[in-house]
Design an enzyme around this catalytic site. Structure first.
Site, PDB file in Angstrom:
ATOM      1  N   GLU A  30      42.631 123.694   4.732  1.00  0.00           N
ATOM      2  CA  GLU A  30      42.544 124.440   5.993  1.00  0.00           C
ATOM      3  C   GLU A  30      42.000 125.852   5.808  1.00  0.00           C
ATOM      4  O   GLU A  30      42.450 126.580   4.932  1.00  0.00           O
ATOM      5  CB  GLU A  30      43.937 124.578   6.635  1.00  0.00           C
ATOM      6  CG  GLU A  30      44.559 123.273   7.042  1.00  0.00           C
ATOM      7  CD  GLU A  30      46.073 123.372   7.245  1.00  0.00           C
ATOM      8  OE1 GLU A  30      46.591 124.477   7.475  1.00  0.00           O
ATOM      9  OE2 GLU A  30      46.725 122.330   7.148  1.00  0.00           O
ATOM     10  N   LYS A  86      58.505 123.425   7.422  1.00  0.00           N
ATOM     11  CA  LYS A  86      58.269 122.178   8.149  1.00  0.00           C
ATOM     12  C   LYS A  86      59.660 121.591   8.361  1.00  0.00           C
ATOM     13  O   LYS A  86      60.299 121.175   7.399  1.00  0.00           O
ATOM     14  CB  LYS A  86      57.439 121.223   7.295  1.00  0.00           C
ATOM     15  CG  LYS A  86      56.003 121.689   7.057  1.00  0.00           C
ATOM     16  CD  LYS A  86      55.351 120.847   5.968  1.00  0.00           C
ATOM     17  CE  LYS A  86      53.855 121.070   5.897  1.00  0.00           C
ATOM     18  NZ  LYS A  86      53.266 120.499   4.652  1.00  0.00           N
ATOM     19  N   SER A 137      55.570 125.715  10.673  1.00  0.00           N
ATOM     20  CA  SER A 137      54.436 124.802  10.549  1.00  0.00           C
ATOM     21  C   SER A 137      54.605 123.463  11.266  1.00  0.00           C
ATOM     22  O   SER A 137      55.691 122.890  11.281  1.00  0.00           O
ATOM     23  CB  SER A 137      54.170 124.536   9.063  1.00  0.00           C
ATOM     24  OG  SER A 137      53.177 123.550   8.901  1.00  0.00           O
ATOM     25  N   ASP A 183      54.339 125.547  -0.060  1.00  0.00           N
ATOM     26  CA  ASP A 183      54.551 124.346   0.736  1.00  0.00           C
ATOM     27  C   ASP A 183      55.290 123.392  -0.208  1.00  0.00           C
ATOM     28  O   ASP A 183      55.329 123.619  -1.418  1.00  0.00           O
ATOM     29  CB  ASP A 183      53.183 123.768   1.158  1.00  0.00           C
ATOM     30  CG  ASP A 183      53.322 122.646   2.181  1.00  0.00           C
ATOM     31  OD1 ASP A 183      54.460 122.297   2.529  1.00  0.00           O
ATOM     32  OD2 ASP A 183      52.290 122.115   2.625  1.00  0.00           O
ATOM     33  N   LYS A 191      51.743 128.072  12.358  1.00  0.00           N
ATOM     34  CA  LYS A 191      50.483 127.337  12.276  1.00  0.00           C
ATOM     35  C   LYS A 191      50.685 125.977  12.915  1.00  0.00           C
ATOM     36  O   LYS A 191      51.578 125.217  12.542  1.00  0.00           O
ATOM     37  CB  LYS A 191      49.931 127.272  10.860  1.00  0.00           C
ATOM     38  CG  LYS A 191      50.677 126.473   9.850  1.00  0.00           C
ATOM     39  CD  LYS A 191      49.785 126.322   8.607  1.00  0.00           C
ATOM     40  CE  LYS A 191      50.054 125.050   7.866  1.00  0.00           C
ATOM     41  NZ  LYS A 191      49.210 124.820   6.723  1.00  0.00           N
ATOM     42  N   ASP A 224      43.844 117.799  12.684  1.00  0.00           N
ATOM     43  CA  ASP A 224      44.565 118.780  13.499  1.00  0.00           C
ATOM     44  C   ASP A 224      43.650 119.474  14.510  1.00  0.00           C
ATOM     45  O   ASP A 224      43.944 120.563  14.982  1.00  0.00           O
ATOM     46  CB  ASP A 224      45.298 119.797  12.611  1.00  0.00           C
ATOM     47  CG  ASP A 224      44.355 120.721  11.869  1.00  0.00           C
ATOM     48  OD1 ASP A 224      43.122 120.601  12.030  1.00  0.00           O
ATOM     49  OD2 ASP A 224      44.860 121.582  11.118  1.00  0.00           O
ATOM     50  N   ARG A 254      53.025 119.399  11.504  1.00  0.00           N
ATOM     51  CA  ARG A 254      52.586 118.441  10.506  1.00  0.00           C
ATOM     52  C   ARG A 254      51.262 117.866  10.978  1.00  0.00           C
ATOM     53  O   ARG A 254      50.866 117.992  12.128  1.00  0.00           O
ATOM     54  CB  ARG A 254      53.601 117.295  10.333  1.00  0.00           C
ATOM     55  CG  ARG A 254      54.969 117.693   9.872  1.00  0.00           C
ATOM     56  CD  ARG A 254      54.995 118.519   8.597  1.00  0.00           C
ATOM     57  NE  ARG A 254      54.344 117.916   7.455  1.00  0.00           N
ATOM     58  CZ  ARG A 254      54.952 117.246   6.483  1.00  0.00           C
ATOM     59  NH1 ARG A 254      56.256 117.101   6.518  1.00  0.00           N
ATOM     60  NH2 ARG A 254      54.276 116.746   5.464  1.00  0.00           N
ATOM     61  N   CYS A 255      50.608 117.232  10.048  1.00  0.00           N
ATOM     62  CA  CYS A 255      49.309 116.658  10.376  1.00  0.00           C
ATOM     63  C   CYS A 255      49.458 115.544  11.424  1.00  0.00           C
ATOM     64  O   CYS A 255      48.678 115.431  12.370  1.00  0.00           O
ATOM     65  CB  CYS A 255      48.749 116.236   9.039  1.00  0.00           C
ATOM     66  SG  CYS A 255      47.711 114.919   8.973  1.00  0.00           S
TER      67      CYS A 255
HETATM   68  P1  PGA Z   1      50.785 117.726   6.186  1.00  0.00           P
HETATM   69  O1  PGA Z   1      50.766 119.229   5.755  1.00  0.00           O
HETATM   70  O2  PGA Z   1      49.376 117.252   6.162  1.00  0.00           O
HETATM   71  O3  PGA Z   1      51.629 117.076   5.150  1.00  0.00           O
HETATM   72  O4  PGA Z   1      51.402 117.667   7.528  1.00  0.00           O
HETATM   73  C1  PGA Z   1      50.202 120.169   6.579  1.00  0.00           C
HETATM   74  C2  PGA Z   1      50.238 121.502   5.877  1.00  0.00           C
HETATM   75  O5  PGA Z   1      50.352 121.544   4.663  1.00  0.00           O
HETATM   76  O6  PGA Z   1      50.178 122.496   6.540  1.00  0.00           O
HETATM   77 ZN    ZN Z   2      50.268 122.969   3.308  1.00  0.00          ZN
END
Ligand code: PGA
Ligand code: ZN
Length: 425
Positions: free
Chosen positions: A164, A337, A364, A316, A388, A207, A366-367
């Site tokens: 990202e 998360k 945060s 993370d 985010k 995302d 998640r994807c």
């Molecule tokens: P994820 O992580 O793809 O496991 O949801 C998103 C992130 O690291 O911000």
């Molecule tokens: Zn991440």
């Protein structure tokens, strides 16, 4: 009091099954859904799935639904929904494992969030206010949104290794202004990419962020920089990265070509090369934060880079290791998360630990997301200072940002935007 709990299987933004709960009290029905994402590790709590390959490719959550409808429901019926700590404890006590593998952390979180929403209604206060009470916060602060504008890594089909590239409008004075800056920059970026790569470059990743087929970090940063210049807001915008380097760590090296089928090996980088690269990028671009710059277990280099003091370094995939990470000063911010903890109470404890150590906290998504906007209220109530939630595009991302607009409106004169205090609001 809690009168009924019903769970069902719904689908996340990637079309993968997930859990939704309807929790009933005398005040009405309160609904919550849990997100999911691929960044997981051995220290993670268990996101339980049936594993029957013949059904939804093993991703079905019927077992989780059953756990909620039977075990969790039985334990919580009759409880006062304002007592979040007791509710979460009752849920956690049902599971004898260390990693929530019996009931599933996804089962626990769905109920924990639904109970939190019911608790707010019981007290007749807004959800963010209830969260603030639970976490002992008296300040209500609107977080700065970190919008992902370009994605790569596991979130997009391009060759870009980094997951990202984000913009953080810390120079805005309100959340609404930050939204204006974010959306305008996003649309300008679409224009920049269209001119250089044609319409196919404007496809979006998981995302909602743009995913042109580029391969180098600086190519992506240059595109974003050009978009920022076109908006005229350059003084107000900083940049942030989530490298998600665990995805391309191959033992001793980092493979920046990890998605390419025919690689020459010239893009295998050592951790030292990566440190040099980050240092240079922070000189060339206004980068204020880098998430997961090294493999999730490569604490040695994460710490080395953090100690250079060039930017915020976000951990993370920390979960239960947060205490250890703080003790060892591995990084200086926590990526929060909620589904990596299982309950709201545990998430609040982790945030407390982080802020006591003067770490930053990044709320945060998640994807794989749902239309549930709970993390918006959570960010305000916990005073994380930054959130985010992906690009300012796609319903499940925008749901969070739109909720923050509503909260800012509701707070009116009392609304405080984190802005330049995004790190330690
Ligand atoms: P994820 O992580 O793809 O496991 O949801 C998103 C992130 O690291 O911000
Ligand atoms: Zn991440």
């Amino acid at each position: 009091e809690i009168t009924k709990i019903r769970a069902r299987q719904i689908f996340d933004s990637r079309g993968i099954p997930t859990v939704e709960v309807d929790l009933h009290t005398n005040k009405g029905m309160f609904r919550a859904a849990v997100p999911s994402g691929p960044s997981t590790g051995v220290h993670d709590v268990v996101e339980l799935r049936d594993g029957d390959k013949g059904k939804y490719l093993g991703k079905c959550v019927s077992g989780v639904i059953k756990n909620i409808n039977e075990k969790i429901s039985e334990a919580l019926i009759g409880m006062d929904p304002t007592l979040q700590t007791q509710i979460d404890q009752a849920i956690v006590d049902l599971d004898k494992t260390e990693n929530k593998g019996e009931l599933g952390a996804n089962a626990m979180l769905a109920v924990s969030i639904a109970a939190c929403k019911a608790g707010a209604a019981e007290k007749e206060v807004s959800l963010y206010k209830h969260v603030a009470d639970l976490s002992g916060q008296t300040n209500l602060v609107l977080p700065v949104p970190a919008f992902t504008l370009i994605s790569g890594g596991k979130h997009a089909g391009s060759n870009l290794a980094i997951q990202e590239i984000m913009i953080v409008p810390i120079g805005a004075t309100t959340f609404e202004e930050a939204m204006q800056i974010g959306t305008e920059t996003y649309h300008h970026l679409k224009g920049v990419i269209f001119e250089k790569y044609g319409p196919a470059g404007c496809n979006v990743g998981d995302d909602g962020s743009l995913a042109p087929n580029i391969s180098s970090f600086s190519e992506g940063l240059d595109l974003v920089k050009e978009a920022i210049d076109r908006t005229g807001y350059s003084g107000k915008i900083k940049m942030a990265l989530d490298v998600a380097a665990t995805n391309f760590y191959i033992g001793t090296k980092y493979d920046l070509d990890f998605k390419s089928p025919n690689k020459s090996g010239q893009n295998f980088k050592s951790a030292e090369d990566m440190i040099d690269m980050y240092t240079q990028l922070c000189r060339d671009y206004p980068i204020v934060s880098i998430e997961e710059p090294f493999d999730k277990d490569d604490w040695e280099h994460t710490k080395l880079f953090t100690n250079l003091g060039i930017c915020q370094v976000v951990g993370d995939v920390l979960f239960k290791r947060i205490e250890k990470a703080i003790d060892e000063s591995t990084c200086n911010a926590l990526l929060l998360k909620v589904n990596q903890f299982g309950t709201i109470t545990e998430a609040i404890e982790a945030v407390k630990m982080a802020t006591d150590a003067h770490w930053g906290v990044v709320m945060s998504h998640r994807c794989g997301e749902t239309e549930d906007s709970f993390i918006a209220d959570l960010a305000v109530g916990m005073t994380t200072g930054i959130i985010k939630a992906g690009a300012p595009c796609r319903g499940e991302r925008i749901a969070k940002y739109n909720q923050l607009l509503r909260i800012e409106e509701e707070l009116g004169d009392r609304a405080v935007f984190a802005g330049k205090n995004w790190r330690l609001p």
